[in-house]
Design a protein around this motif. Sequence first.
Motif, PDB file in Angstrom:
ATOM      1  N   ASP B 264     134.149  54.367  25.135  1.00 38.02           N
ATOM      2  CA  ASP B 264     134.225  54.555  23.686  1.00 38.02           C
ATOM      3  C   ASP B 264     135.085  55.767  23.345  1.00 38.02           C
ATOM      4  N   MET B 266     137.579  56.962  25.048  1.00 39.34           N
ATOM      5  CA  MET B 266     138.991  56.628  25.237  1.00 39.34           C
ATOM      6  C   MET B 266     139.492  55.705  24.125  1.00 39.34           C
ATOM      7  N   PHE B 267     138.711  54.684  23.871  1.00 33.19           N
ATOM      8  CA  PHE B 267     139.108  53.669  22.896  1.00 33.19           C
ATOM      9  C   PHE B 267     139.348  54.289  21.520  1.00 33.19           C
ATOM     10  N   SER B 268     138.428  55.152  21.080  1.00 34.30           N
ATOM     11  CA  SER B 268     138.554  55.704  19.729  1.00 34.30           C
ATOM     12  C   SER B 268     139.826  56.538  19.608  1.00 34.30           C
ATOM     13  N   ILE B 270     142.601  56.144  21.263  1.00 33.28           N
ATOM     14  CA  ILE B 270     143.760  55.250  21.267  1.00 33.28           C
ATOM     15  C   ILE B 270     143.943  54.619  19.886  1.00 33.28           C
ATOM     16  N   VAL B 271     142.849  54.197  19.290  1.00 31.39           N
ATOM     17  CA  VAL B 271     142.938  53.562  17.967  1.00 31.39           C
ATOM     18  C   VAL B 271     143.462  54.554  16.926  1.00 31.39           C
ATOM     19  N   GLU B 273     145.644  56.806  17.364  1.00 33.86           N
ATOM     20  CA  GLU B 273     147.096  56.863  17.516  1.00 33.86           C
ATOM     21  C   GLU B 273     147.766  55.721  16.767  1.00 33.86           C
ATOM     22  N   GLY B 274     147.163  54.543  16.831  1.00 34.32           N
ATOM     23  CA  GLY B 274     147.727  53.386  16.141  1.00 34.32           C
ATOM     24  C   GLY B 274     147.777  53.602  14.638  1.00 34.32           C
ATOM     25  N   PHE B 275     146.672  54.069  14.070  1.00 28.92           N
ATOM     26  CA  PHE B 275     146.629  54.259  12.619  1.00 28.92           C
ATOM     27  C   PHE B 275     147.560  55.390  12.186  1.00 28.92           C
ATOM     28  N   LEU B 294     151.446  58.868  25.105  1.00 27.94           N
ATOM     29  CA  LEU B 294     150.179  58.163  25.340  1.00 27.94           C
ATOM     30  C   LEU B 294     150.095  57.663  26.783  1.00 27.94           C
ATOM     31  N   GLY B 295     151.154  56.996  27.230  1.00 30.86           N
ATOM     32  CA  GLY B 295     151.145  56.451  28.587  1.00 30.86           C
ATOM     33  C   GLY B 295     150.996  57.542  29.637  1.00 30.86           C
ATOM     34  N   ILE B 298     147.562  59.032  29.913  1.00 32.78           N
ATOM     35  CA  ILE B 298     146.607  58.168  30.608  1.00 32.78           C
ATOM     36  C   ILE B 298     146.860  58.197  32.114  1.00 32.78           C
TER      37      ILE B 298
END
Lengths: 379, 379
Positions: B264, B266-268, B270-271, B273-275, B294-295, B298
Amino acid sequence: MFVAEALNLSKYAAKKLEEKNILREALIPHSFFSDVIEAYRFDKKFGEIEEGTLVAKTTNGVKIVRGFPKIRRALTLYPTLLKHFGDYVAVEEKMNGYNVRIAKFGKNLYAITRRGYICPYTTEKARDLINPDFFNKYSDYVLCCEAVGEESPYVPKDIYGTKFDFYVFDIRHGATNKPLSVSEKEKICEEFGLKYAEIFGIFETKEAHEVVKDIIKKLGREGREGVVIKDPEMKREPIKYTTSETNAGDLRYAFRYFNDYGKDFMFSRIVREGFQSFEFKESEEEFRERCLRLGMAILEPMIQSIKEVDQNKKVVERIKLRFKDFSVMNLFLEHLRRSGVNYEIVDLKKEGKDIIIIIDRVMKSTTDKIKHHLKGNLW
Amino acid sequence: MFVAEALNLSKYAAKKLEEKNILREALIPHSFFSDVIEAYRFDKKFGEIEEGTLVAKTTNGVKIVRGFPKIRRALTLYPTLLKHFGDYVAVEEKMNGYNVRIAKFGKNLYAITRRGYICPYTTEKARDLINPDFFNKYSDYVLCCEAVGEESPYVPKDIYGTKFDFYVFDIRHGATNKPLSVSEKEKICEEFGLKYAEIFGIFETKEAHEVVKDIIKKLGREGREGVVIKDPEMKREPIKYTTSETNAGDLRYAFRYFNDYGKDFMFSRIVREGFQSFEFKESEEEFRERCLRLGMAILEPMIQSIKEVDQNKKVVERIKLRFKDFSVMNLFLEHLRRSGVNYEIVDLKKEGKDIIIIIDRVMKSTTDKIKHHLKGNLW
């Protein structure tokens, strides 16, 4: 119950099977499935019986099609291959489609998905594309195939230059799940004109990690998925290994629909990249490329989805399917609905004798999540 | 029980509190904590009472320090700020350290972590660095601070040019959690010489998303974390927003210790960054930079960890701490052990009057996971 009987379960086991509510209907009754009187699939593993196992009462007796066993994954090729195999390994292509088992019940072929459903779409294709003579000689056997192509309801890909086709990768005995050897499989496929996943060769296990590394790099450049490494005699469990490009492709898909996909799916693909980069001893330049590929695979599709919702669209996966028969199309749409897929029909037309339907699979959770935040709601 | 009494709980609520086993000991009894007779922390939220709330029976009566409320996050600045605030917002720096509440019990200061523990290390620092005169005038108030610096046991960072310091961001009434306004806080900090998180200004809410975007880009370039956007009167809940560089930094940390950290987490990140990329309408070049960042965030740390395990090392986080007193050091090490932290002492030396200790926090789950796969075991 004929399922327990067919599997030779003890009374105790038969009772457990019922209590645990593991059996589910495997098809929607329909004249297209007229050879099948009743059929159940295992929704979970039960003792030795794999998830996705199908047991069908058919017009020519009860048939068992065991679930396709999960193929485990190597994170590093060395020393994993040495540890798991004997002196030699067969290396085959792992194609990027969906796993289907094809069997003959009564007078017709049936295509069974990984989870044990008899799929109307795939069954129509199997009857069209697979030479049924195989089943005259091997009536108790099952063709384990990758169903690939652009016109796939589950994994549409245009990399194989085909609208839809089956590639055999295993031939297994339906009731026992015992596979034929790699060479027997190859011989039989040649005999009956069945397409099969490319066999790159048989290699000494002690050099296989180097061979596979080279194959993987080449497959990656060509956009192909990866390999399955097998004991040539199929006495040991196969192992799979995929290209960086496929890991990125999986992430691209998962982040396009980021709230409909599990975090485990994303996490596992990211970790694979780490181990592969470590093992392949990349140059600085190759490593930067891998990082950029990973970052773009994550952000590009997510931003595409955000933009679409910002323009009041829904996030969808567009799928093109081709049927020979209207009643099979309707049966398939019912099958989708029952599987909980939320879809909208976008177009329907004739192309020669074929019916072409375009559907949008609506990713509701991702659409709603994006909409929620774009309206100014907090995380 | 004095906790229920102090909080004015009904008999029914007091019973529930006990049944749910929410109260835990908040400190290890020690002469360093001599002003405290007994103290409990709320391990979970209970009705209105925040997780991390501390209730202490002290030599000058029972004291309540309410848990610091979770600050929620904007995924897009527009229209989120407009939706949540009145005509004006205050924008302050969100610093990258750990959240501490400082209160006075009896004759001494005490530092309480987010989860409600009285931390020996942080308490020693508070007694050294915080002007206690504040508490003569505001005895029922609590200083909510970010504890930052290189010599931090929880979030070591060298970006602030300090070994260790406290920056006040809120002043709250201990028992009610009611905060002072931004201007009162500023005035009081100036009066008592307390450092506080930078206040970038008060802005019209309707232009705040543009202002914050510019501040965020500048903070990102400087490696600073982000902002907290507040109602100047503190009548509404604050909102936080962070830089892309901080999201990447968080991921760098999480993937270095990838099996010890939640998916969770990590996922949050990453999201986010998208927004942010969507809202900031980046150029092609800026977007590629974000993807590469980002890459790399990670893969680089994950590969570093894999390499270390491959060289038979453990994956560790190295931490440097500075104490004035040996008994406090031992108390802190006991505190770490009780918190389930697995550590090894690497070095211990004197520097003037200070004791310097270097410890490696061992990330056992990540180490074991990598070792397992490098030995050739399957996923």
